[in-house]
Design a protein around this motif. Structure first.
Motif, PDB file in Angstrom:
ATOM      1  N   VAL A 109      39.868  29.333  -1.363  1.00  0.00           N
ATOM      2  CA  VAL A 109      41.033  29.765  -0.591  1.00  0.00           C
ATOM      3  C   VAL A 109      41.329  28.710   0.463  1.00  0.00           C
ATOM      4  O   VAL A 109      40.457  28.340   1.247  1.00  0.00           O
ATOM      5  CB  VAL A 109      40.784  31.133   0.075  1.00  0.00           C
ATOM      6  N   ARG A 110      42.577  28.233   0.467  1.00  0.00           N
ATOM      7  CA  ARG A 110      42.988  27.176   1.391  1.00  0.00           C
ATOM      8  C   ARG A 110      44.308  27.583   2.049  1.00  0.00           C
ATOM      9  O   ARG A 110      45.305  27.833   1.365  1.00  0.00           O
ATOM     10  CB  ARG A 110      43.149  25.838   0.652  1.00  0.00           C
ATOM     11  N   ILE A 111      44.292  27.634   3.370  1.00  0.00           N
ATOM     12  CA  ILE A 111      45.477  28.081   4.105  1.00  0.00           C
ATOM     13  C   ILE A 111      45.592  27.254   5.369  1.00  0.00           C
ATOM     14  O   ILE A 111      44.592  26.724   5.878  1.00  0.00           O
ATOM     15  CB  ILE A 111      45.378  29.591   4.430  1.00  0.00           C
ATOM     16  N   GLY A 112      46.812  27.134   5.894  1.00  0.00           N
ATOM     17  CA  GLY A 112      46.975  26.341   7.102  1.00  0.00           C
ATOM     18  C   GLY A 112      48.219  26.700   7.868  1.00  0.00           C
ATOM     19  O   GLY A 112      49.043  27.518   7.440  1.00  0.00           O
ATOM     20  N   MET A 113      48.341  26.079   9.041  1.00  0.00           N
ATOM     21  CA  MET A 113      49.531  26.217   9.865  1.00  0.00           C
ATOM     22  C   MET A 113      50.553  25.172   9.435  1.00  0.00           C
ATOM     23  O   MET A 113      50.215  23.995   9.262  1.00  0.00           O
ATOM     24  CB  MET A 113      49.178  26.025  11.339  1.00  0.00           C
ATOM     25  N   LYS A 114      51.783  25.588   9.271  1.00  0.00           N
ATOM     26  CA  LYS A 114      52.872  24.670   8.945  1.00  0.00           C
ATOM     27  C   LYS A 114      53.614  24.349  10.227  1.00  0.00           C
ATOM     28  O   LYS A 114      54.316  25.185  10.792  1.00  0.00           O
ATOM     29  CB  LYS A 114      53.820  25.297   7.925  1.00  0.00           C
ATOM     30  N   ARG A 115      53.443  23.127  10.703  1.00  0.00           N
ATOM     31  CA  ARG A 115      54.056  22.740  11.973  1.00  0.00           C
ATOM     32  C   ARG A 115      55.576  22.724  11.868  1.00  0.00           C
ATOM     33  O   ARG A 115      56.144  22.407  10.823  1.00  0.00           O
ATOM     34  CB  ARG A 115      53.570  21.355  12.403  1.00  0.00           C
ATOM     35  N   ASP A 116      56.205  23.038  12.981  1.00  0.00           N
ATOM     36  CA  ASP A 116      57.662  23.043  13.052  1.00  0.00           C
ATOM     37  C   ASP A 116      58.191  21.613  12.960  1.00  0.00           C
ATOM     38  O   ASP A 116      57.771  20.734  13.702  1.00  0.00           O
ATOM     39  CB  ASP A 116      58.097  23.691  14.370  1.00  0.00           C
ATOM     40  N   ARG A 117      59.093  21.380  12.014  1.00  0.00           N
ATOM     41  CA  ARG A 117      59.760  20.077  11.858  1.00  0.00           C
ATOM     42  C   ARG A 117      58.762  18.940  11.684  1.00  0.00           C
ATOM     43  O   ARG A 117      58.898  17.853  12.273  1.00  0.00           O
ATOM     44  CB  ARG A 117      60.674  19.792  13.050  1.00  0.00           C
ATOM     45  N   ALA A 118      57.749  19.183  10.899  1.00  0.00           N
ATOM     46  CA  ALA A 118      56.732  18.160  10.628  1.00  0.00           C
ATOM     47  C   ALA A 118      56.380  18.202   9.149  1.00  0.00           C
ATOM     48  O   ALA A 118      56.557  19.227   8.483  1.00  0.00           O
ATOM     49  CB  ALA A 118      55.495  18.412  11.477  1.00  0.00           C
ATOM     50  N   PRO A 119      55.900  17.081   8.597  1.00  0.00           N
ATOM     51  CA  PRO A 119      55.527  17.065   7.174  1.00  0.00           C
ATOM     52  C   PRO A 119      54.446  18.099   6.870  1.00  0.00           C
ATOM     53  O   PRO A 119      53.551  18.340   7.687  1.00  0.00           O
ATOM     54  CB  PRO A 119      55.001  15.638   6.972  1.00  0.00           C
ATOM     55  N   TYR A 120      54.565  18.705   5.689  1.00  0.00           N
ATOM     56  CA  TYR A 120      53.598  19.710   5.247  1.00  0.00           C
ATOM     57  C   TYR A 120      53.373  19.499   3.766  1.00  0.00           C
ATOM     58  O   TYR A 120      54.324  19.529   2.970  1.00  0.00           O
ATOM     59  CB  TYR A 120      54.130  21.111   5.524  1.00  0.00           C
ATOM     60  N   LEU A 121      52.130  19.253   3.386  1.00  0.00           N
ATOM     61  CA  LEU A 121      51.795  18.990   1.988  1.00  0.00           C
ATOM     62  C   LEU A 121      51.402  20.304   1.321  1.00  0.00           C
ATOM     63  O   LEU A 121      50.234  20.682   1.262  1.00  0.00           O
ATOM     64  CB  LEU A 121      50.663  17.968   1.901  1.00  0.00           C
ATOM     65  N   GLY A 122      52.416  21.003   0.818  1.00  0.00           N
ATOM     66  CA  GLY A 122      52.199  22.332   0.281  1.00  0.00           C
ATOM     67  C   GLY A 122      51.230  22.401  -0.879  1.00  0.00           C
ATOM     68  O   GLY A 122      50.541  23.421  -1.057  1.00  0.00           O
TER      69      GLY A 122
END
Length: 328
Positions: A109-122
């Motif tokens: 299980v892998r989960i994270g915070m998605k920063r506002d207006r920043a790159p996110y490697l889904g």
């Protein structure tokens, strides 16, 4: 169950994360919680009862050193994390490098915070992210991440349970300064715009000495020694003040924890007060109290358009109201 939490940041951010890590641990009784952080913040993480293991890295050395050393260090880190066979990895940092590290962990299980207006490697995650909400206090945002990982999670506790002071440090702090009652002043900050004038801190120290019979601990980083000395020089009762300008993070934490009240500039050590159960008055100017105010029972903040515009009378009035919050 084995959990890895990741946050590579400054001292204040790490202290604000500790209540959420406590919630994570309580939501999964019996789990082993490892925490990956920068080496400078590792000592405060090691004082959190919820954390079973601290893994520290020197990000600055990796960034500024030779590329081959950085690659070797990253390779060793990835191998170590993969060997642990974590069941759950939570990326509280939300940068691309921590996204990739989460993916490379191989956790189920892998989960994270998605920063506002920043790159996110889904592709690095297999659970929906917790989107960063800029309207929330940072500590509340960290709790949102925990809730996304193990909902429902208990609300964070800011009543002083996030940090445990070892007995030897308590004894050191008891002997390092004059007897209680104690007022702690953190007079340093990374930038001048966040530094309340030393003469103003001295006036608060004199007020506390006269009205609370307080002994005053003036604390700063080593680079802030001159600020602490200016506070001492400006005091009308310097015999009630003692300077601490070259202490470790655990020693500073023990000193603050021994106080009845902490008055601090807007900087990382300000958050140690609430984490240790000490009422804290934060002084803000260019910072964002909406996101970084001291959270805890009896804590407050004051804000000026410039730091110098916070009047001594405002601080002494607040201190007078806050002082009885923690019984001697």
């Amino acid at each position: 169950m084995k959990i890895l939490a990741i946050r590579l940041a400054r001292l204040g951010d790490i202290v604000l994360l500790l209540p959420a890590l406590s919630s994570l641990k309580q939501a999964l009784p019996g789990a082993h919680l490892s925490f990956l952080t920068g080496h400078r913040c590792a000592p405060i993480a090691e004082m959190c009862p919820a954390i079973d293991e601290v893994i520290s890295i020197d990000r600055v050395a990796m960034r500024d050193g030779p590329a081959w050393k950085a690659l070797r260090g990253m390779s060793r880190l990835v191998r170590r994390i993969r060997r642990e066979h974590f069941d759950l990895v939570v990326d509280f940092h939300g940068f691309r490098e921590t996204n990739l590290l989460t993916w490379l962990s191989g956790a189920a299980v892998r989960i994270g915070m998605k920063r506002d207006r920043a790159p996110y490697l889904g592709f690095c995650f297999n659970r929906a992210p917790a989107p960063e909400d800029k309207s929330l206090h940072v500590a509340e945002m960290f709790q949102r991440v925990v809730q996304a990982a193990v909902a429902p999670a208990r609300a964070p506790d800011f009543a002083g349970s996030a940090i445990a002071i070892p007995q030897d440090l308590k004894q050191w702090a008891a002997g390092a300064a004059s007897a209680a009652p104690r007022l702690a002043l953190y007079v340093d900050a990374p930038v001048p715009e966040r530094i309340w004038p030393p003469a103003s801190f001295a006036a608060v120290a004199d007020f506390a000495s006269a009205n609370f019979a307080a002994n005053v601990m003036v604390i700063s980083g080593k680079s802030g020694t001159d600020l602490a000395q200016k506070v001492l020089a400006a005091s009308r009762n310097p015999g009630r003040l003692k300077l601490f300008t070259d202490v470790t993070i655990p020693q500073m934490t023990a000193l603050i924890a021994s106080a009845q009240l902490l008055v601090s500039n807007d900087t990382g050590p300000m958050h140690i007060g609430p984490a240790a159960g000490v009422p804290t008055l934060g002084l803000f100017s260019v910072g964002y109290p909406e996101h970084f105010r001291p959270i805890g029972s009896g804590s407050r903040f004051l804000r000026g358009s410039s730091i110098e515009n916070i009047a001594v009378t405002e601080v002494t009035a607040a201190a007078g109201e806050m002082w009885p919050v923690r019984k001697l």
